[in-house]
Design a protein around this motif. Structure first.
Motif: not given
Length: 480
Positions: A54-61, A83-88
């Motif tokens: 989830h983008p929100k979770v990755l942003r919080e991380a 990996c796709q979200v982290a890249y995009s």
């Protein structure tokens, strides 16, 4: 280095343990809050509770300024989407994903691309375990075999037995026994404790000896330490999952292979999929079945089901009924030390195989291979020397001149197609692949700094954010 680990299971937790003490900024993401608290209490790291893709979770991380994302959840799809979200969204420079399903792996060359699924490094645990077991079968009597420089060099662990030509003699006599073969003893473990190998060191029975040699010389060196076992011919595999099926597929052209699978439907699928393997539907703990299939004539019995207890019990029964060698897949790390060395000859940890592959991608400097040895206590590393005599701490220097950390041994230097077994006078040149053994992994950062040239960065790109060291792309010609 700022690293986000998705998945707090055995692999994620073990990876965090390996990296937390090396001046890395580690954040672990998982949906299991209790497991996260356990890891946070044990190690100095951040935790984020939530779904890793989830983008929100990755942003919080902290994905917006992370150097690396390591996705090792139990879901291939979660790992790929993360990996796709982290890249995009975050332009994370390095993305590593664990992928298990053969359905994805068979299309890996077309699927895992920047324009498709942007995964920079793929970790396939089942394939790693399959390759690991195959190498053990190729070198009967070895406890562990790992390859470096595209298979040109091997690091092999063997147990010294009574009757071996070198047992009771000093290491210096090894050259007298084999005047035409170069080898280097990298480490000796006696009753679980490391001993620094010197020319005057006497090899004792039951010593665990790690030696480095060119691939073509491995069996000759093994014969000096133990009575060389005959090549294996008849193999029985228990478990028809990804590992069992993959192993049978690799072995069936050179060996006589039988496979036992409990599930009737899966057994039927395997009988059609495999060409020369005899597939049985049944229970490997059934004495009658083992007797009917002449277990007493089996050279290697390999249990690779998903259940540790089933693997252990079937292997114990097979050994009692006459199987010459037994290997078992063990998921729980605590079981490995308990079972190996008795009736069970070799315990295989898929977690350690996965950790080794992951460490290859997260180590600083240009590291082509990393292997976690002795249940994570020691490591073997293949580092590539970059720079020149002005910018490098190793190029232009002899092995004897290097300030190596305690317990670190340089075993070999690979220069193009040439394998040089390392001696004090061996001079390291630019682009050499240097194979090292460390009895204590706490010295890994010192070795990494040693191989980081003063002012070199990865060709064509900037170094990772917040990191002053060098990170050079691996040379695919030396990858296996």
């Amino acid at each position: 280095m700022k690293i986000i680990i998705l998945g707090a299971g055995q692999v994620g937790g073990t990876l965090a343990e390996n990296l937390a003490g090396e001046n890395n900024d580690i954040t672990i993401v998982d949906t299991d809050s209790e497991r996260l608290r356990e890891l946070q209490d044990k190690f100095d790291l951040r935790v984020v509770n939530g779904h890793g893709a989830h983008p929100k979770v990755l942003r919080e991380a902290g994905a917006q300024d992370a150097d690396m994302l390591v996705a090792v959840t139990n879901s291939d799809e979660t790992n790929m989407i993360a990996c796709q979200v982290a890249y995009s969204l975050f332009n994370t420079p390095n993305k590593v994903a664990r992928i298990r399903s053969p359905a994805y792996l068979t299309e890996r060359d077309r699927l895992f691309l920047p324009e498709s699924v942007p995964v920079d490094h793929l970790i396939a645990p089942e394939q790693l375990v399959t390759d690991y077991v195959r190498r053990l079968i190729e070198y009967p009597g070895a406890l562990q075999v790992v390859d470096f420089a595209g298979g040109r060099v091997g690091l092999v662990a063997v147990k010294a037995y009574y009757g071996g030509p070198l047992v009771g003699n000093a290491l210096s006599t090894l050259r007298e026994h084999m005047p035409n073969i170069e080898t280097r003893v990298a480490a000796i473990f006696r009753q679980g404790r490391p001993i620094r190998p010197q020319g005057t060191t006497i090899i004792e029975a039951d010593d665990e000896v790690f030696f480095v040699a060119a691939a073509g010389h491995i069996r000759a060196v093994m014969s000096e330490l133990q009575r060389l076992e005959s090549p294996y011919r008849r193999i029985m595999i228990v478990g028809g999952g990804n590992i069992g099926a993959g192993l049978a597929r690799q072995l069936e052209k050179r060996y006589s292979v039988k496979l036992i699978e409990r599930n009737q439907k899966r057994a039927e699928q395997l009988s059609e999929l495999l060409e020369n393997t005899i597939v049985f539907c049944g229970d490997a703990a059934d004495q009658e079945l083992l007797a009917e299939e002449h277990i007493d004539q089996i050279d290697v019995f390999i249990a690779v089901t998903n259940e540790d207890e089933a693997n252990i019990m079937s292997a114990l029964l097979a050994k009692k009924m006459g199987a010459k060698k037994t290997m078992v897949l063990i998921q729980r790390g605590a079981y490995v030390d308990l079972v190996q060395g008795g009736s069970i000859d070799i315990a295989i940890s898929p977690q350690q195989a996965t950790i080794s592959a992951l460490l290859t991608h997260v180590r600083r400097a240009d590291i082509a291979n990393v292997y976690s040895l002795r249940r994570g206590a020691a490591e073997a590393i293949e580092a590539i020397a970059h720079g020149d005599e002005n910018t490098s701490k190793v190029v232009g220097k002899t092995v004897g001149e290097l300030k190596l950390p305690p317990g670190t041994t340089i075993g070999a230097v690979v220069r193009g197609d040439e394998v040089l077994i390392a001696h004090d006078r061996t001079k390291i040149q630019q682009d050499d692949h240097v194979v090292m053994f460390l009895v204590d992994k706490k010295y890994i950062p010192e070795v990494e700094r040693l191989f980081q040239p003063g002012c070199q960065t990865r060709p064509g790109s900037a170094p990772p954010r917040g990191w002053s060291g060098s990170f050079v792309n691996q040379r695919p010609g030396y990858r296996t």
